[in-house]
Scaffold this motif. Sequence first.
Motif, PDB file in Angstrom:
ATOM      1  N   GLY A 278      -1.385  -9.464   2.441  1.00 45.91           N
ATOM      2  CA  GLY A 278      -2.843  -9.558   2.403  1.00 45.91           C
ATOM      3  C   GLY A 278      -3.484  -9.046   1.149  1.00 45.91           C
ATOM      4  N   GLU A 279      -2.820  -8.198   0.398  1.00 43.38           N
ATOM      5  CA  GLU A 279      -3.391  -7.678  -0.845  1.00 43.38           C
ATOM      6  C   GLU A 279      -2.270  -7.034  -1.656  1.00 43.38           C
ATOM      7  OE1 GLU A 279      -6.112  -4.413  -0.155  1.00 43.38           O
ATOM      8  OE2 GLU A 279      -4.739  -3.447   1.228  1.00 43.38           O
ATOM      9  N   VAL A 280      -2.605  -6.629  -2.877  1.00 44.20           N
ATOM     10  CA  VAL A 280      -1.615  -5.987  -3.741  1.00 44.20           C
ATOM     11  C   VAL A 280      -1.041  -4.746  -3.054  1.00 44.20           C
ATOM     12  CG1 VAL A 280      -1.336  -4.742  -5.921  1.00 44.20           C
ATOM     13  CG2 VAL A 280      -2.792  -6.774  -5.820  1.00 44.20           C
ATOM     14  N   ASN A 300       7.330  -6.170   1.041  1.00 47.75           N
ATOM     15  CA  ASN A 300       6.125  -6.805   0.508  1.00 47.75           C
ATOM     16  C   ASN A 300       6.221  -8.301   0.775  1.00 47.75           C
ATOM     17  OD1 ASN A 300       3.670  -7.036  -0.792  1.00 47.75           O
ATOM     18  ND2 ASN A 300       4.522  -6.874  -2.874  1.00 47.75           N
ATOM     19  N   THR A 301       5.154  -8.886   1.326  1.00 46.27           N
ATOM     20  CA  THR A 301       5.129 -10.337   1.526  1.00 46.27           C
ATOM     21  C   THR A 301       3.827 -10.865   0.932  1.00 46.27           C
ATOM     22  OG1 THR A 301       3.934 -10.438   3.639  1.00 46.27           O
ATOM     23  CG2 THR A 301       6.307 -10.009   3.764  1.00 46.27           C
ATOM     24  N   THR A 305      -3.971 -17.334   4.072  1.00 44.70           N
ATOM     25  CA  THR A 305      -4.167 -17.881   5.418  1.00 44.70           C
ATOM     26  C   THR A 305      -3.788 -19.364   5.445  1.00 44.70           C
ATOM     27  OG1 THR A 305      -6.016 -16.355   5.630  1.00 44.70           O
ATOM     28  CG2 THR A 305      -5.922 -18.124   7.244  1.00 44.70           C
ATOM     29  N   ASP A 399      -4.386 -18.022  -7.023  1.00 44.22           N
ATOM     30  CA  ASP A 399      -3.721 -16.816  -7.546  1.00 44.22           C
ATOM     31  C   ASP A 399      -2.947 -17.189  -8.805  1.00 44.22           C
ATOM     32  OD1 ASP A 399      -4.359 -14.972  -5.442  1.00 44.22           O
ATOM     33  OD2 ASP A 399      -2.907 -16.030  -4.176  1.00 44.22           O
ATOM     34  N   ARG A 414      -6.523 -13.382  -9.967  1.00 43.23           N
ATOM     35  CA  ARG A 414      -7.101 -14.661  -9.536  1.00 43.23           C
ATOM     36  C   ARG A 414      -7.589 -15.481 -10.719  1.00 43.23           C
ATOM     37  NH1 ARG A 414      -6.490 -16.509  -4.577  1.00 43.23           N
ATOM     38  NH2 ARG A 414      -8.399 -17.693  -4.874  1.00 43.23           N
ATOM     39  N   LYS A 420     -10.087  -9.117  -2.950  1.00 43.47           N
ATOM     40  CA  LYS A 420      -9.651  -8.439  -1.729  1.00 43.47           C
ATOM     41  C   LYS A 420     -10.242  -7.036  -1.765  1.00 43.47           C
ATOM     42  CE  LYS A 420      -7.192 -11.063   0.795  1.00 43.47           C
ATOM     43  NZ  LYS A 420      -6.528 -11.000   2.064  1.00 43.47           N
ATOM     44  N   ARG A 425     -10.627 -10.584   2.626  1.00 43.58           N
ATOM     45  CA  ARG A 425     -10.772 -11.637   1.621  1.00 43.58           C
ATOM     46  C   ARG A 425     -12.249 -12.009   1.480  1.00 43.58           C
ATOM     47  NH1 ARG A 425      -7.490 -17.298   2.251  1.00 43.58           N
ATOM     48  NH2 ARG A 425      -9.059 -18.688   1.434  1.00 43.58           N
TER      49      ARG A 425
END
Length: 519
Positions: A278-280, A300-301, A305, A399, A414, A420, A425
Amino acid sequence: MDILRKIEEYATAQSERTAFRSRNGEISYGELWERSGRLASEIENLMCDSRDPVIVYGHKDPMMIVCFIACVRSGRAYCPIDINTPAQRIAQISEKIGKPLVIMAEKTSAASEIEKREMFTGSRWLIGYETIRELTKSGKITTALSPCSDENDFYIIFTSGTTGKPKGVRITVNDLNNYLDWAMSLAGGIEERAVFMNQAPYSFDLSVMDLYLSLATGGTVVSVDRLLQKDSYRLMDYLSGQGINYWVSTPSFADICLAEERFDAAFLPEVKAFLFCGEVLPCETAKRLIKRFPDSKVINTYGPTESTVCVTEIQITEEMTAGNEPLPVGKARPGTRIELNPETSEIIIIGDTVSPGYYKEPMLTSKTFFFMDPLSACESAGARQATYSGGSRAYRTGDKGHFDEDGNLYCDGRIDNQIKLHGYRIEIEDIEANLVTVYGVKRGAVAQRIRDGRVESLTAFVIRDGDLITDDYFGRKVIRTALREKMPSYMVPKRVIFLDELPVTNNGKLDRKRLREMA
Ligand code: AMP
């Protein structure tokens, strides 16, 4: 993977086991299946031929999950709206769906029940919380159900849109099932009957990771409501003894917990992995977690969405954090290919979890989604992308990225004005479009204040329309109050600065860089 069938199997094999728990109560697999079946039948009877999505309004009540599964079993996608969403946003979503069925899955006082009903005046039917509880307990299954399948939408999650109105990301049954096939291998393989910590509201797709991974593996979701999240001392008390195995949250939330001294392996000894998206993921956060939880994995993934939660994975090791450099987001899952636009370095996601687009937004959809011939995509990507296994929907993420020599992807910010903030978002233009509709605002712009590479807060810059609002504390307050009625509170800028004019670049465009320096 067939997620509905999996839940049904677990409802038979382990009907007593808790599927979901929050401070509002808990529900077993058996109950989840039975109650969602009754509600599905009711939805079918009500909606007849209409296959429109159903709005499920609530927060972290067990009924929320019952309603999700009920909608899908009735053959309709659900659209989760969190209680944090102001009336105007809800109205915009209702309008987009067009006189939807709204189900209230959160206990409210009589007064706020009336208020909520007013918020949903555009709906065709509205079923209150007590009715839902009753219906799911004692209703009868009076009709054959034909659940959503294949390319039907499973859920629609609305996210911030540049026009000032939210846009609904459609995720199909295939998207979710394909995602789950891979997500079950996260952190070296998700163990059956584990306990998942849920932090994200259900209107945020990170919650799909814990909810459906848990339901797909017979696990238990322990869901943390927003009041608890604001009180980290009580949060720790609540979490201890829950036996959390998989921690699913934004890195921002982990930072809040790390501020508590007792947040370590002695306190939560069963944690196998921290799953982030979802974020860094800041290097410092990963480093502190590895130190405090030496036997847990930090994963980390990455993904938007629009491609179903996440499409890459990497385990962050102590060595990776040694240089205090930005961390990689890993390699693409089988079924996904990642390409970089050679000119802009924009990350393009191609694969079998990519959404078919935004709900009833063909123009917006065609801007960022496209169809990619799998063969030519494979050829242009070369050997690195050998894992690609079909599916040809593609999404331009906005991104920027690069690969290192090991083939790991990095996110480099971005190419547009999406940000974020604490994991949420936000399109800066979304706030701006609403800001200029506030009475007394002539023009306005919004910029982010950045600290340690992360957005810390937002500032609104406003040119007043004459003296309709005062150039002081009260004027600033009027603006923030007005914005709170139009957008979720996390989008409302913390500071308002009045200017005589907005800074522009040499070619006359809004100078966002200058605004960021002033924010
Ligand atoms: P959302 O649709 O809310 O999940 O937000 C997706 C966006 O969050 C992505 O397009 C990225 O900008 C950002 N994002 C998600 N995961 C990561 C990550 N691991 N590292 C950096 N940025 C991320």
